[in-house]
Design a protein around this motif. Structure first.
Motif, short mmCIF file in Angstrom:
data_model
loop_
_atom_site.label_atom_id
_atom_site.label_comp_id
_atom_site.label_asym_id
_atom_site.label_seq_id
_atom_site.Cartn_x
_atom_site.Cartn_y
_atom_site.Cartn_z
N GLU A 250 0.85 -1.19 0.00
CA GLU A 250 0.00 0.00 0.00
C GLU A 250 0.89 1.24 0.00
OE1 GLU A 250 -2.72 -0.22 3.29
OE2 GLU A 250 -3.88 -1.82 2.34
N LEU B 30 0.68 5.57 -0.10
CA LEU B 30 -0.18 6.76 0.00
C LEU B 30 -0.33 7.42 -1.37
CD1 LEU B 30 1.16 8.42 3.27
CD2 LEU B 30 -1.07 7.34 2.96
N VAL B 31 -1.57 7.74 -1.72
CA VAL B 31 -1.81 8.47 -2.96
C VAL B 31 -1.07 9.81 -2.84
CG1 VAL B 31 -3.54 9.65 -4.36
CG2 VAL B 31 -3.98 7.32 -3.52
N ILE C 140 -7.60 1.79 -5.68
CA ILE C 140 -7.34 2.81 -4.66
C ILE C 140 -8.35 2.58 -3.55
CG2 ILE C 140 -7.37 5.27 -4.12
CD1 ILE C 140 -6.41 5.80 -6.98
N ALA C 141 -7.85 2.51 -2.32
CA ALA C 141 -8.73 2.30 -1.16
C ALA C 141 -8.72 3.55 -0.29
CB ALA C 141 -8.25 1.10 -0.35
N GLU C 142 -9.80 3.75 0.44
CA GLU C 142 -9.90 4.86 1.38
C GLU C 142 -10.11 4.29 2.77
OE1 GLU C 142 -12.69 7.86 0.23
OE2 GLU C 142 -12.03 7.82 -1.85
N GLY C 143 -9.52 4.94 3.74
CA GLY C 143 -9.66 4.50 5.12
C GLY C 143 -9.01 5.49 6.05
N PRO D 252 -7.82 10.59 7.66
CA PRO D 252 -8.27 9.78 6.53
C PRO D 252 -7.17 9.70 5.47
CG PRO D 252 -9.30 11.95 6.46
CD PRO D 252 -8.46 11.90 7.72
N VAL D 253 -7.09 8.55 4.82
CA VAL D 253 -6.06 8.35 3.78
C VAL D 253 -6.67 7.67 2.56
CG1 VAL D 253 -4.11 8.23 5.37
CG2 VAL D 253 -5.31 6.14 4.75
N ARG D 254 -5.99 7.88 1.46
CA ARG D 254 -6.25 7.13 0.22
C ARG D 254 -4.94 6.46 -0.13
NH1 ARG D 254 -7.61 10.33 -4.35
NH2 ARG D 254 -8.71 8.55 -5.14
N TYR E 226 -2.82 3.61 -2.82
CA TYR E 226 -2.74 2.73 -3.96
C TYR E 226 -2.54 1.32 -3.39
CZ TYR E 226 -1.43 6.88 -6.76
OH TYR E 226 -1.38 8.10 -7.37
N CYS E 227 -3.40 0.40 -3.74
CA CYS E 227 -3.24 -1.00 -3.37
C CYS E 227 -2.57 -1.66 -4.56
CB CYS E 227 -4.59 -1.65 -3.06
SG CYS E 227 -5.38 -0.90 -1.63
#
Length: 152
Positions: free
Chosen positions: A109, A111-112, A131-134, A143-145, A147-148
């Motif tokens: 993972e 960070l975008v 792309i995941a958000e959490g 909060p982060v986005r 790249y998986c």
């Protein structure tokens, strides 16, 4: 390129890991517009169970630790290179070492916004799956986005 040796982490390496992480993490968070989310390694490593990873490696150049990584059989979770040693193939060597020791690694993972890290992993055979958000692990108020990434 100067020769790089990679070996398992030793407890005496801790202070150098703190220095590498803290400088590189500030850059990483800045690229993702998350400057306020910074936590020093002394806190982040505890909150994120860094020392529970089955594999922790350090890279040495000219007798000095210049990078470290932590990973499981499936995921490369931590990789930091000394800010003054970027673009010297150290990150690539660390990824290659991780894949030698744990060839089933298929998750990273990023960070975008951290395009340098994304490009490093792409050069090592990974690509963005989605792309995941959490929330940020260890600092959940942010909060982060991410790249998986997975191997092709």
């Amino acid at each position: 390129m100067k020769p790089i040796s990679i070996r398992p982490y030793e407890a005496s390496d801790y202070d150098e890991l703190c220095l590498i992480h803290d400088a590189a993490r500030k850059i990483e968070l800045s690229l993702a517009s998350l400057d306020d989310a910074f936590l020093p390694f002394s806190i982040a490593s505890e909150r994120e169970d860094f020392f529970e990873y089955p594999y922790i490696d350090v890279a040495i150049m000219d007798g000095k630790i210049v990078a470290f990584s932590a990973y499981t059989e499936e995921e490369l979770a931590w990789l930091y290179v000394s800010a003054d040693k970027v673009r010297q193939k150290i990150g690539t060597a660390m990824v290659e070492r991780a894949l030698q020791k744990a060839p089933d690694i298929n998750a990273i993972e990023v960070l975008v916004g951290n395009e340098p890290a994304k490009k490093l992993y792409e050069s090592c055979g990974f690509s963005v799956h989605h792309i995941a958000e959490g929330v940020m692990p260890g600092n959940e108020k942010f909060p982060v986005r991410v790249y998986c990434m997975a191997r092709r």
